[in-house]
Design a protein around this motif. Structure first.
Motif, mmCIF file in Angstrom:
data_model
loop_
_atom_site.group_PDB
_atom_site.id
_atom_site.type_symbol
_atom_site.label_atom_id
_atom_site.label_comp_id
_atom_site.label_asym_id
_atom_site.label_seq_id
_atom_site.Cartn_x
_atom_site.Cartn_y
_atom_site.Cartn_z
ATOM 1 N N GLY A 117 0.810 -1.215 0.000
ATOM 2 C CA GLY A 117 0.000 0.000 0.000
ATOM 3 C C GLY A 117 0.841 1.262 0.000
ATOM 4 O O GLY A 117 2.078 1.222 0.020
ATOM 5 N N GLY A 118 0.161 2.400 0.005
ATOM 6 C CA GLY A 118 0.861 3.678 -0.079
ATOM 7 C C GLY A 118 1.819 3.909 1.072
ATOM 8 O O GLY A 118 3.008 4.194 0.868
ATOM 9 N N ILE A 119 1.329 3.796 2.309
ATOM 10 C CA ILE A 119 2.195 3.960 3.471
ATOM 11 C C ILE A 119 3.053 2.724 3.671
ATOM 12 O O ILE A 119 4.246 2.818 3.956
ATOM 13 C CB ILE A 119 1.357 4.280 4.721
ATOM 14 N N THR A 137 -2.805 11.936 5.095
ATOM 15 C CA THR A 137 -1.607 11.594 4.334
ATOM 16 C C THR A 137 -1.972 11.398 2.869
ATOM 17 O O THR A 137 -2.954 10.718 2.557
ATOM 18 C CB THR A 137 -0.963 10.308 4.896
ATOM 19 N N THR A 142 -2.071 9.683 0.166
ATOM 20 C CA THR A 142 -2.011 8.393 -0.513
ATOM 21 C C THR A 142 -3.143 8.343 -1.535
ATOM 22 O O THR A 142 -4.124 9.089 -1.427
ATOM 23 C CB THR A 142 -2.182 7.242 0.487
ATOM 24 N N THR A 151 3.070 12.964 3.811
ATOM 25 C CA THR A 151 3.421 12.062 2.718
ATOM 26 C C THR A 151 3.689 10.680 3.301
ATOM 27 O O THR A 151 4.002 10.551 4.496
ATOM 28 C CB THR A 151 4.678 12.538 1.972
ATOM 29 N N PRO A 152 3.577 9.638 2.491
ATOM 30 C CA PRO A 152 3.948 8.313 3.000
ATOM 31 C C PRO A 152 5.355 8.278 3.573
ATOM 32 O O PRO A 152 5.602 7.591 4.576
ATOM 33 C CB PRO A 152 3.810 7.426 1.761
#
Length: 250
Positions: free
Chosen positions: A20-22, A191, A193, A219-220
């Motif tokens: 995933g994004g994070i 965040t 994402t 941001t991530p």
């Protein structure tokens, strides 16, 4: 499952939701710190493969492993695979989670149950395995949310699941007395994402960003830096805490 190379690293990390994004940012950050990383995914093998490839291209070591985060058999297999490949486990990061929003009076119970299964049961299953298997000097990092302090409408069910995550995290830190294993949670704010931005107008995104004194979204990589701190040598004296990584929004 895909692999990079067969060399074992000094420290080994599992990142659930690592495609995933994070999660992908966390996996890359830990790899950049010299850890071998097991990138867990439950949906897109292609995204997980891209994360593994990016780590490999940067000179790191990674594997991708699939599985239902709330299924104890699948997660045991994830831990087994990681230990067999790299010789042990030092860091476990639980980024896997889902967010379904609705006013409490309108929330479908099926949706609540889905979210509870992933966010609460999934965190419990992985935390239990981490408590049993992390080597001395290890770290478990779970994921909460800054929404637990914001009391925003439509977030009641989601915030409730993350409140449960915080409770188990803080108690587990005390239960692992004498093990030399830290247990903390990171609570991100808004965040940027793809999941967060999906369906939001530019105007709404701007309003959300303006809520922070920094006047931007996270941001991530911002969140990954907080995780890397808790997982690394600089975070050894931080234990049983919730770290709010939100730019001062709450």
């Amino acid at each position: 499952m895909s692999t990079t190379n067969e060399e074992s690293a000094a420290r080994v990390a599992i990142v659930t939701g690592g495609s995933g994004g994070i999660g992908s940012a966390v996996a890359r950050a830990l790899a950049a710190d010299g850890m071998a990383v097991a990138v867990h995914y439950s949906g897109s093998a292609e995204r997980a493969e891209k994360v593994v490839a990016s780590i490999q291209e940067a000179g790191g070591t990674a594997i991708s492993v699939s599985g239902d985060v709330a299924d104890e058999t699948a997660m045991t297999a994830l831990f087994d695979t990681t230990e067999e490949r790299f010789g042990g486990i030092d860091v476990v990061v639980n980024t896997a989670g889902i967010m379904l929003l609705a006013p409490l009076a309108e929330m479908e119970l099926d949706a609540f149950d889905r979210m509870h299964r992933v966010n609460v049961r999934g965190t419990f299953v992985v935390s239990q395995l981490a408590a049993r298997r992390l080597r001395p000097g290890g770290a478990l990092v779970n994921f909460s949310t800054s929404v637990t302090r914001l009391q925003q409408p439509t977030y009641a069910a989601y915030a409730a699941t993350k409140g449960a995550v915080e409770a188990m995290t803080l108690i587990l830190a005390r239960e692992l007395r004498g093990r030399d294993v830290t247990v903390n949670a990171v609570a991100p704010g808004p965040t940027a994402t793809p999941l967060f931005l999906d369906g939001k107008s530019p105007e709404l995104v701007d309003r959300i960003a303006a809520a922070s004194p920094t006047e931007r979204l996270g941001t991530p990589d911002d969140i990954a830096s907080a995780v890397a701190f808790l997982a690394g040598p600089g975070g050894r004296w931080v234990n049983g805490q919730v770290l709010y990584a939100n730019g001062g929004v709450a």
